[in-house]
Design an enzyme around this catalytic site. Structure first.
Site, PDB file in Angstrom:
ATOM      1  CG  ASP A   1      -1.439   1.248   1.407  1.00  0.00           C
ATOM      2  OD1 ASP A   1      -2.395   1.586   0.507  1.00  0.00           O
ATOM      3  OD2 ASP A   1      -1.425   1.870   2.586  1.00  0.00           O
TER       4      ASP A   1
ATOM      5  CG  ASP B   1      -0.844   8.524   2.385  1.00  0.00           C
ATOM      6  OD1 ASP B   1      -0.067   8.789   3.233  1.00  0.00           O
ATOM      7  OD2 ASP B   1      -1.241   9.517   1.642  1.00  0.00           O
TER       8      ASP B   1
HETATM    9 MG   LIG Z   1      -2.633   3.228   3.585  1.00  0.00          MG
END
Ligand SMILES: [Mg+2]
Length: 259
Positions: free
Chosen positions: A16, A18
């Site tokens: 992933d 952020d």
């Molecule tokens: Mg995230």
């Protein structure tokens, strides 16, 4: 599961963005070095994001600028999963709400875009959306065509107030058309998981999803039969993770602690 077991049993790391490898514009401390070590061990690294407002090239530029993108790495977004889903189904004409750059990427992937009598209405994260386009999209939904959304997130994190994301537009079009998407491609659903397994030819059992959100990243990994690593460098804490039904295989303060 120990971190040694997790590393040994994983050929493909899905990361992933952020909250996992960077926070807004700052890399998570130590992650760049950790990624170099994983690459040296022959691990494949693919950045996996639900955000369908940006193209692969835009993410590669940002990750390179932050020192996180290395040789052999790739970026896969929910828009890529939508493109693969639609082309494999032989979609004839797709009316898409998407940014100009993502529309160009969809077209390059073989998606036939058009607005007259579409057989598919595709809702991506269109940060250039106009009312005229919303009206047309609503008309496409009323025609009964297949309704596909790239991802379900209600909001997108920013440095300030979170922005409305595709989930908020799903709610808007539900009010106006009475319809919910027939298919959602991104995390936590399985369309993107199936696309990843086909594209990178790594079995789910040797793939590890690494993320900071229980209901998208960890749910996605578990729903697709992957290993899961929850990192506490983003929105989840040891206390808040208990509120979710999913259990990750391993929890670490950040990805930098995998060694
Ligand atoms: Mg995230």
């Amino acid at each position: 599961m120990t971190k040694e077991e997790l590393r040994k049993g994983t050929d493909l790391f899905l990361l992933d963005l952020d909250g996992t490898v960077y926070l807004s514009d700052t890399p998570v401390a130590g992650v760049a070095e950790t990624l170099s070590r994983l690459r040296e061990e022959g691990k494949r690294i693919v950045y996996l994001t639900n955000n369908s407002s940006r193209t692969r090239a835009e993410y590669v530029e940002k990750l390179t600028r932050l020192g996180l993108f290395g040789r052999g790495d790739d970026v896969y977004t929910s828009a890529h999963a939508a493109a693969e889903y639609l082309t494999s189904r032989g979609a004839r004409r797709v009316y898409a709400l998407a940014t100009d750059a993502v529309r160009a990427e969809l077209a390059a992937a073989g998606v036939a875009l058009g607005e007259h009598s579409p057989d598919v209405a595709l809702l991506a994260y269109d940060t250039q959306l106009t009312f005229a386009e919303m009206k047309k999209f609503n008309e496409a939904l009323a025609s009964g065509c297949l309704y596909v959304a790239t991802h379900p997130d209600d909001v997108c994190p920013t440095d300030g107030v979170p922005m409305p994301d595709v989930g908020s537009f799903i709610a808007l079009f539900e009010r106006s058309s009475g319809r919910r998407p027939d298919v959602v491609c991104g995390k936590p659903y399985t369309v993107m998981g199936e696309c990843i397994a086909r594209k990178y030819r790594v079995p789910a059992a040797r793939t590890c999803m690494v993320g900071d959100r229980m209901h998208t990243d960890i749910r996605f990994g578990n729903a697709n039969g992957m290993r899961t690593l929850l990192v506490l460098s983003g929105e989840t804490t040891r206390e808040s993770m208990a509120a979710f039904p999913d259990v990750p295989d391993l929890v670490l303060p950040s990805l930098a602690q995998i060694f």
